[in-house]
Enzyme design. Sequence first.
Site, PDB file in Angstrom:
ATOM      1  N   ASP A   1     -10.044  -0.548   3.886  1.00 25.65           N
ATOM      2  CA  ASP A   1      -8.846  -1.119   4.523  1.00 25.65           C
ATOM      3  C   ASP A   1      -9.161  -1.529   5.962  1.00 25.65           C
ATOM      4  O   ASP A   1      -9.968  -0.884   6.638  1.00 25.65           O
ATOM      5  CB  ASP A   1      -7.760  -0.022   4.525  1.00 25.65           C
ATOM      6  CG  ASP A   1      -6.346  -0.556   4.672  1.00 25.65           C
ATOM      7  OD1 ASP A   1      -6.135  -1.519   5.406  1.00 25.65           O
ATOM      8  OD2 ASP A   1      -5.446   0.043   4.043  1.00 25.65           O
TER       9      ASP A   1
ATOM     10  N   HIS B   1       0.797  -1.231   0.000  1.00 26.60           N
ATOM     11  CA  HIS B   1       0.000   0.000   0.000  1.00 26.60           C
ATOM     12  C   HIS B   1       0.833   1.286   0.000  1.00 26.60           C
ATOM     13  O   HIS B   1       0.276   2.373  -0.187  1.00 26.60           O
ATOM     14  CB  HIS B   1      -0.979  -0.018   1.185  1.00 26.60           C
ATOM     15  CG  HIS B   1      -2.327   0.563   0.854  1.00 26.60           C
ATOM     16  ND1 HIS B   1      -3.449   0.357   1.609  1.00 26.60           N
ATOM     17  CD2 HIS B   1      -2.727   1.382  -0.171  1.00 26.60           C
ATOM     18  CE1 HIS B   1      -4.472   1.015   1.075  1.00 26.60           C
ATOM     19  NE2 HIS B   1      -4.055   1.635   0.001  1.00 26.60           N
TER      20      HIS B   1
ATOM     21  N   ASP C   1      -3.557   3.278   7.988  1.00 27.77           N
ATOM     22  CA  ASP C   1      -2.368   3.655   7.197  1.00 27.77           C
ATOM     23  C   ASP C   1      -2.011   5.131   7.361  1.00 27.77           C
ATOM     24  O   ASP C   1      -1.722   5.843   6.397  1.00 27.77           O
ATOM     25  CB  ASP C   1      -2.558   3.285   5.716  1.00 27.77           C
ATOM     26  CG  ASP C   1      -2.562   1.773   5.505  1.00 27.77           C
ATOM     27  OD1 ASP C   1      -2.186   1.026   6.434  1.00 27.77           O
ATOM     28  OD2 ASP C   1      -2.945   1.329   4.409  1.00 27.77           O
TER      29      ASP C   1
ATOM     30  N   HIS D   1      -6.873  -1.200   8.066  1.00 30.78           N
ATOM     31  CA  HIS D   1      -5.956  -0.293   8.775  1.00 30.78           C
ATOM     32  C   HIS D   1      -6.212   1.161   8.370  1.00 30.78           C
ATOM     33  O   HIS D   1      -6.835   1.418   7.333  1.00 30.78           O
ATOM     34  CB  HIS D   1      -4.505  -0.649   8.420  1.00 30.78           C
ATOM     35  CG  HIS D   1      -4.166  -2.102   8.627  1.00 30.78           C
ATOM     36  ND1 HIS D   1      -4.263  -3.028   7.606  1.00 30.78           N
ATOM     37  CD2 HIS D   1      -3.780  -2.774   9.733  1.00 30.78           C
ATOM     38  CE1 HIS D   1      -3.925  -4.226   8.081  1.00 30.78           C
ATOM     39  NE2 HIS D   1      -3.628  -4.116   9.370  1.00 30.78           N
TER      40      HIS D   1
ATOM     41  N   GLU E   1      -1.958  -4.953  -2.037  1.00 33.83           N
ATOM     42  CA  GLU E   1      -1.615  -5.918  -0.977  1.00 33.83           C
ATOM     43  C   GLU E   1      -1.939  -7.366  -1.315  1.00 33.83           C
ATOM     44  O   GLU E   1      -1.975  -8.220  -0.430  1.00 33.83           O
ATOM     45  CB  GLU E   1      -2.243  -5.527   0.380  1.00 33.83           C
ATOM     46  CG  GLU E   1      -1.730  -4.198   0.961  1.00 33.83           C
ATOM     47  CD  GLU E   1      -0.350  -4.298   1.628  1.00 33.83           C
ATOM     48  OE1 GLU E   1       0.125  -5.416   1.899  1.00 33.83           O
ATOM     49  OE2 GLU E   1       0.266  -3.218   1.868  1.00 33.83           O
TER      50      GLU E   1
ATOM     51  N   ASP F   1      -7.439  -1.872  -0.189  1.00 34.39           N
ATOM     52  CA  ASP F   1      -6.477  -2.827   0.364  1.00 34.39           C
ATOM     53  C   ASP F   1      -7.252  -4.129   0.567  1.00 34.39           C
ATOM     54  O   ASP F   1      -8.282  -4.133   1.261  1.00 34.39           O
ATOM     55  CB  ASP F   1      -5.961  -2.244   1.691  1.00 34.39           C
ATOM     56  CG  ASP F   1      -4.901  -3.090   2.363  1.00 34.39           C
ATOM     57  OD1 ASP F   1      -4.904  -4.318   2.176  1.00 34.39           O
ATOM     58  OD2 ASP F   1      -4.084  -2.508   3.105  1.00 34.39           O
TER      59      ASP F   1
ATOM     60  N   ASP G   1      -6.842  -6.442   2.389  1.00 35.29           N
ATOM     61  CA  ASP G   1      -7.005  -6.871   3.787  1.00 35.29           C
ATOM     62  C   ASP G   1      -8.198  -6.198   4.470  1.00 35.29           C
ATOM     63  O   ASP G   1      -8.538  -6.520   5.610  1.00 35.29           O
ATOM     64  CB  ASP G   1      -5.705  -6.711   4.587  1.00 35.29           C
ATOM     65  CG  ASP G   1      -5.328  -5.268   4.925  1.00 35.29           C
ATOM     66  OD1 ASP G   1      -6.206  -4.396   5.052  1.00 35.29           O
ATOM     67  OD2 ASP G   1      -4.112  -5.021   5.089  1.00 35.29           O
TER      68      ASP G   1
ATOM     69  N   HIS H   1       4.138   1.101   4.107  1.00 34.64           N
ATOM     70  CA  HIS H   1       2.737   0.806   3.707  1.00 34.64           C
ATOM     71  C   HIS H   1       1.738   1.167   4.813  1.00 34.64           C
ATOM     72  O   HIS H   1       0.541   1.224   4.546  1.00 34.64           O
ATOM     73  CB  HIS H   1       2.560  -0.654   3.246  1.00 34.64           C
ATOM     74  CG  HIS H   1       2.424  -1.671   4.337  1.00 34.64           C
ATOM     75  ND1 HIS H   1       1.775  -2.878   4.159  1.00 34.64           N
ATOM     76  CD2 HIS H   1       2.870  -1.676   5.620  1.00 34.64           C
ATOM     77  CE1 HIS H   1       1.822  -3.582   5.282  1.00 34.64           C
ATOM     78  NE2 HIS H   1       2.476  -2.890   6.181  1.00 34.64           N
TER      79      HIS H   1
END
Length: 302
Positions: free
Chosen positions: A123, A100, A127, A125, A274, A229, A231, A140
């Site tokens: 995402d 990312h 980030d 996260h 990712e 992302d 994830d 990332h």
Amino acid sequence: MNKLNVSIIGVPMDHGQNRRGVDMGPSAIRYAGVVERIEALGHTVTDEGDIQIGHADGSIDTETNLRNLKVVTDATEALGAKVFEVAEAGNFPLVLGGDHSIAIGTLAGISERHENLGVIWYDAHADMNTSDTSPSGNIHGMPLAASFGLGHEQLTNIRGYSPKVKPENIVIIGARSVDPGERELIKERGIRVYSMHELDKMGMDAVIDDAIHYLKEERRTDAVHLSLDLDGIDPMYTPGVGTPVPGGITYRESHLAMELLHDAGVITSAEFVEVNPILDEKNRTADVAVALIGSLLGEKLL
Ligand SMILES: NC(=[NH2+])NCCC[C@H](N)C(=O)O
Ligand SMILES: [Mn+2]
Ligand SMILES: [Mn+2]
């Protein structure tokens, strides 16, 4: 429906974190049939090939607390130039990662053409770490902070300007792993977050509706970039990611989100990041990426 000229840009980069293999993401997504999937919808596709990525030793610099800063800076600079070029030509940039950290480059290229860019960050996260708050030194985990001007100057200043986006123009969807420094920034900068809590309470339909209303009516953004992302989705559907977090968005909710974004006609550029084939099972994660790209670009059952 509006037909697009889609420009695919691969970014085979794994230096923004420390699990090797995510550099093979663009090949895996191509192998999963991304070009054919988009062409089947009546769009034109140009595969622009891959951005050249340098070598790095993977160590964290003790002075900056950053891993592989030079190679990430070079790659994001090159990506920013390419994204700017294809967008200038009137094409829809579709960036395939890669980790990312590449979003730093995508946003640098996109935002140069807009006064008031909006960003949807799909995402697990946030980030939003900087070299000061990062628990890992992994870039990332930093692209959003860099894009609104926080962090190492080499990361914030790609393409020679900063900031790229206003924090109030960012919407995060799917968050469930947020570090202490990120939590503070989210509150301090007024970043809109639909965490799993809001997703569970409101449902994806209302979340996307709300996000679009916020970005278009309240924030009056003139373009919206989707940074997805893999994830963000639950690892039971997308196991091939380097930083999986359980309790994520389902496959069905993600398709619904892409369909609603398509129907609203708000997304003007996108990146899917990712995908790590080494950690994947039979390319499932790349298959999900391609299916979601299909929905985002107008695929319908009937
Ligand atoms: N793009 C990602 N998968 N980011 C994960 C970031 C994890 C953690 N917050 C970090 O800063 O290291
Ligand atoms: Mn993530
Ligand atoms: Mn991410």
